[in-house]
Design a protein around this motif. Structure first.
Motif, mmCIF file in Angstrom:
data_model
loop_
_atom_site.group_PDB
_atom_site.id
_atom_site.type_symbol
_atom_site.label_atom_id
_atom_site.label_comp_id
_atom_site.label_asym_id
_atom_site.label_seq_id
_atom_site.Cartn_x
_atom_site.Cartn_y
_atom_site.Cartn_z
ATOM 1 N N GLY A 282 0.808 -1.208 0.000
ATOM 2 C CA GLY A 282 0.000 0.000 0.000
ATOM 3 C C GLY A 282 0.837 1.252 0.000
ATOM 4 O O GLY A 282 2.070 1.205 -0.035
ATOM 5 N N ILE A 283 0.138 2.357 0.040
ATOM 6 C CA ILE A 283 0.757 3.677 0.099
ATOM 7 C C ILE A 283 0.280 4.335 1.381
ATOM 8 O O ILE A 283 -0.928 4.394 1.653
ATOM 9 C CB ILE A 283 0.371 4.528 -1.119
ATOM 10 N N VAL A 284 1.241 4.803 2.179
ATOM 11 C CA VAL A 284 0.940 5.456 3.442
ATOM 12 C C VAL A 284 1.394 6.906 3.353
ATOM 13 O O VAL A 284 2.534 7.189 2.966
ATOM 14 C CB VAL A 284 1.654 4.746 4.621
ATOM 15 N N ASP A 285 0.494 7.822 3.671
ATOM 16 C CA ASP A 285 0.832 9.240 3.761
ATOM 17 C C ASP A 285 1.272 9.514 5.190
ATOM 18 O O ASP A 285 0.435 9.520 6.114
ATOM 19 C CB ASP A 285 -0.366 10.117 3.402
ATOM 20 N N LEU A 286 2.577 9.699 5.389
ATOM 21 C CA LEU A 286 3.091 9.970 6.725
ATOM 22 C C LEU A 286 2.619 11.331 7.214
ATOM 23 O O LEU A 286 2.349 12.233 6.413
ATOM 24 C CB LEU A 286 4.620 9.899 6.723
ATOM 25 N N ASP A 287 2.551 11.494 8.525
ATOM 26 C CA ASP A 287 2.058 12.737 9.131
ATOM 27 C C ASP A 287 2.843 13.965 8.680
ATOM 28 O O ASP A 287 2.313 15.065 8.672
ATOM 29 C CB ASP A 287 2.090 12.640 10.656
ATOM 30 N N THR A 288 4.103 13.781 8.287
ATOM 31 C CA THR A 288 4.936 14.910 7.870
ATOM 32 C C THR A 288 4.837 15.207 6.378
ATOM 33 O O THR A 288 5.562 16.055 5.877
ATOM 34 C CB THR A 288 6.411 14.653 8.255
ATOM 35 N N GLY A 289 3.943 14.498 5.649
ATOM 36 C CA GLY A 289 3.713 14.815 4.250
ATOM 37 C C GLY A 289 4.436 13.936 3.253
ATOM 38 O O GLY A 289 4.244 14.100 2.051
ATOM 39 N N ILE A 290 5.249 13.019 3.704
ATOM 40 C CA ILE A 290 5.935 12.097 2.793
ATOM 41 C C ILE A 290 5.002 10.929 2.483
ATOM 42 O O ILE A 290 4.344 10.408 3.378
ATOM 43 C CB ILE A 290 7.249 11.583 3.426
ATOM 44 N N ARG A 291 4.961 10.509 1.231
ATOM 45 C CA ARG A 291 4.149 9.362 0.807
ATOM 46 C C ARG A 291 5.091 8.185 0.577
ATOM 47 O O ARG A 291 6.067 8.298 -0.158
ATOM 48 C CB ARG A 291 3.398 9.712 -0.469
#
Length: 151
Positions: free
Chosen positions: A102-111
């Motif tokens: 999957g693809i996770v959008d980290l809290d700091t904006g990095i995908r």
């Protein structure tokens, strides 16, 4: 280039049997990332001029082209953007199928694109909270994500 890292908390790890089916290619630059990940340090390159993080880590900032990059901690939490379960896997991953990616959008904006680890009783749902973790294989680490576990 600086190797200073904002002090991150160590990612949780899961011991995995055997070796990685498709180990990452290592370079002098990426060796720092993989050595850190082995110890649970989740980090990436960060431009010292424009202050933007890049993942995967790069020795040259793709935003402003500066070679002045260092290392920063990445957020270990984020939201699931999208996912799929692979049943008909490439030959190198056949023994692991079916598996989720999957693809996770980290809290700091990095995908981040990565393997997803199933948690019994929890289905993957877009926008669900996820946490990053380290899969510790006999020959080295890989990163993955799983649904946030209850406290």
């Amino acid at each position: 280039m600086s190797h200073d890292v904002t002090t991150p908390s160590a990612l949780p790890g899961i011991d995995m049997p055997g070796t990685r089916a498709y180990p990452p290619r290592l370079s002098e630059f990426t060796q720092h990332f993989w050595n850190g990940l082995r110890q649970g340090i989740w980090q990436t390159s960060c431009c010292q001029d424009c202050k933007r993080q890049t993942f995967p880590p790069k020795p040259l900032c793709p935003h402003c082209w500066s070679p002045n990059v260092g290392w920063n901690a990445l957020s270990s939490r984020g939201l699931l953007y999208s996912w799929t379960r692979i049943h008909a896997a490439p030959a190198v991953f056949t023994a692991e199928a079916p598996y989720a990616v999957g693809i996770v959008d980290l809290d700091t904006g990095i995908r981040v694109a990565c393997r997803l680890i199933d948690v019994p009783g929890q289905a993957f749902i877009p926008d669900m909270p996820m946490e990053m973790l380290v899969l510790q294989y006999e020959d080295g680490p890989l990163f993955a994500a799983r649904p946030c576990l209850p406290a």
